[in-house]
Design a protein around this motif. Structure first.
Motif, short mmCIF file in Angstrom:
data_model
loop_
_atom_site.label_atom_id
_atom_site.label_comp_id
_atom_site.label_asym_id
_atom_site.label_seq_id
_atom_site.Cartn_x
_atom_site.Cartn_y
_atom_site.Cartn_z
N ILE A 27 0.74 -1.32 0.07
CA ILE A 27 -0.18 -0.11 0.13
C ILE A 27 0.73 1.24 -0.04
O ILE A 27 0.37 2.39 -0.11
N LYS A 28 2.31 1.06 0.09
CA LYS A 28 3.06 2.28 0.11
C LYS A 28 3.70 2.46 -1.16
O LYS A 28 3.16 1.83 -2.21
N GLN A 29 3.94 3.73 -1.49
CA GLN A 29 4.59 4.18 -2.52
C GLN A 29 6.02 4.06 -2.57
O GLN A 29 6.81 4.18 -1.40
N GLY A 30 6.67 3.81 -3.64
CA GLY A 30 8.31 3.90 -3.78
C GLY A 30 8.94 2.71 -4.21
O GLY A 30 8.31 1.96 -4.95
N VAL B 237 11.78 -0.97 -3.48
CA VAL B 237 12.65 -1.54 -2.51
C VAL B 237 13.50 -2.71 -3.32
O VAL B 237 13.13 -3.22 -4.24
N ALA B 238 14.73 -2.54 -3.14
CA ALA B 238 15.78 -3.52 -3.44
C ALA B 238 15.66 -3.32 -5.04
O ALA B 238 15.73 -4.52 -5.84
N GLY B 239 15.44 -2.38 -5.56
CA GLY B 239 15.68 -1.94 -7.17
C GLY B 239 14.10 -2.08 -7.92
O GLY B 239 14.03 -1.97 -9.13
N ALA B 240 13.27 -2.47 -7.12
CA ALA B 240 11.89 -2.96 -8.04
C ALA B 240 10.70 -2.06 -7.25
O ALA B 240 10.81 -1.94 -6.06
N PRO B 241 9.85 -1.48 -8.08
CA PRO B 241 8.99 -0.50 -7.57
C PRO B 241 7.85 -1.17 -6.83
O PRO B 241 7.78 -2.49 -7.13
N ILE B 242 7.32 -0.64 -5.99
CA ILE B 242 6.17 -1.20 -5.14
C ILE B 242 4.83 -0.89 -5.83
O ILE B 242 4.59 0.09 -6.19
N LEU B 243 4.30 -1.97 -6.44
CA LEU B 243 3.01 -1.78 -7.00
C LEU B 243 1.80 -1.74 -6.07
O LEU B 243 1.92 -2.69 -5.13
N ASN B 244 0.83 -1.14 -6.35
CA ASN B 244 -0.48 -0.94 -5.56
C ASN B 244 -1.55 -1.93 -5.77
O ASN B 244 -1.68 -2.16 -7.13
N GLY B 245 -2.36 -2.09 -5.06
CA GLY B 245 -3.65 -2.93 -5.60
C GLY B 245 -3.43 -4.37 -5.85
O GLY B 245 -2.59 -5.01 -4.88
N THR B 246 -4.07 -4.81 -6.88
CA THR B 246 -3.82 -6.32 -7.30
C THR B 246 -3.51 -6.14 -8.73
O THR B 246 -4.22 -6.38 -9.66
N PRO B 247 -2.20 -5.96 -8.89
CA PRO B 247 -1.76 -5.62 -10.25
C PRO B 247 -1.62 -7.17 -11.00
O PRO B 247 -1.71 -8.28 -10.47
N ALA B 248 -1.92 -6.91 -12.20
CA ALA B 248 -1.69 -8.17 -13.06
C ALA B 248 -0.14 -8.67 -13.23
O ALA B 248 0.64 -7.80 -13.16
N MET B 249 -0.24 -9.88 -13.17
CA MET B 249 1.17 -10.37 -13.01
C MET B 249 1.51 -10.71 -14.47
O MET B 249 0.85 -11.74 -15.25
N GLU B 250 2.47 -10.19 -15.10
CA GLU B 250 2.93 -10.48 -16.65
C GLU B 250 3.82 -11.87 -16.68
O GLU B 250 3.92 -12.30 -17.54
N GLU B 251 4.53 -11.94 -15.31
CA GLU B 251 5.40 -13.36 -15.47
C GLU B 251 4.92 -14.07 -14.44
O GLU B 251 4.28 -13.86 -13.35
N GLU B 252 5.21 -15.35 -14.39
CA GLU B 252 4.91 -16.67 -13.27
C GLU B 252 5.56 -16.30 -12.26
O GLU B 252 6.69 -15.99 -11.89
N VAL B 253 4.90 -16.46 -11.00
CA VAL B 253 5.27 -16.02 -9.65
C VAL B 253 5.34 -17.30 -8.97
O VAL B 253 4.56 -18.25 -9.01
N ASP B 254 6.52 -17.74 -8.62
CA ASP B 254 6.80 -19.28 -7.81
C ASP B 254 6.33 -18.98 -6.31
O ASP B 254 5.45 -19.90 -5.74
N THR B 255 6.63 -17.95 -5.71
CA THR B 255 6.50 -17.71 -4.20
C THR B 255 6.06 -16.49 -3.71
O THR B 255 6.20 -15.60 -4.44
#
Length: 120
Positions: free
Chosen positions: A35-38, A40-58
């Motif tokens: 829910i925060k902006q900004g 972390v570790a070089g990746a943006p924080i996405l808000n809400g329930t974003p569409a996943m363009e790549e498979e998420v393992d964990t």
């Protein structure tokens, strides 16, 4: 494969911040959602329930049980990870049951400890 950090925050005092950085340090690609902006570790924080363009393992959870319900459908039906890690304080029998019904593994543990001990 990617790890989704649910509850990501740019606050360096939080475990989610430490986990995102440690995941990247250990060679894992991450997606930060919170829910925060900004970033972390070089990746943006996405808000809400974003569409996943790549498979998420964990998915590693850093959102308390009371705030997880809005993510149930998205996690189970859209993200469809191989596993969900319930970090301390995020344990949730309801989400765990829904995940198991959908064929998603669940683990109760600490992502930071799992990475340190080579059990991630």
């Amino acid at each position: 494969m990617k790890t989704l950090v649910l509850g990501a925050t740019p606050n360096p005092q939080r475990y989610a911040f430490a986990a995102a950085n440690k995941l990247v340090k250990h060679g894992h690609e991450i997606v930060n959602v919170g829910i925060k902006q900004g970033e972390v570790a070089g990746a943006p924080i996405l808000n809400g329930t974003p569409a996943m363009e790549e498979e998420v393992d964990t998915v590693t959870l850093y959102v308390g049980p009371k705030n997880q319900e809005p993510y149930y459908d998205w996690l189970i039906n859209e993200v469809k990870p191989r596993r969900i890690i319930f970090n301390p304080g995020t344990e949730n029998a309801e989400l765990s049951m829904l995940a198991h019904k959908a064929g998603i593994e669940t683990e109760t543990g600490c992502t930071l400890v799992m990475l340190s001990s080579g059990h991630y």
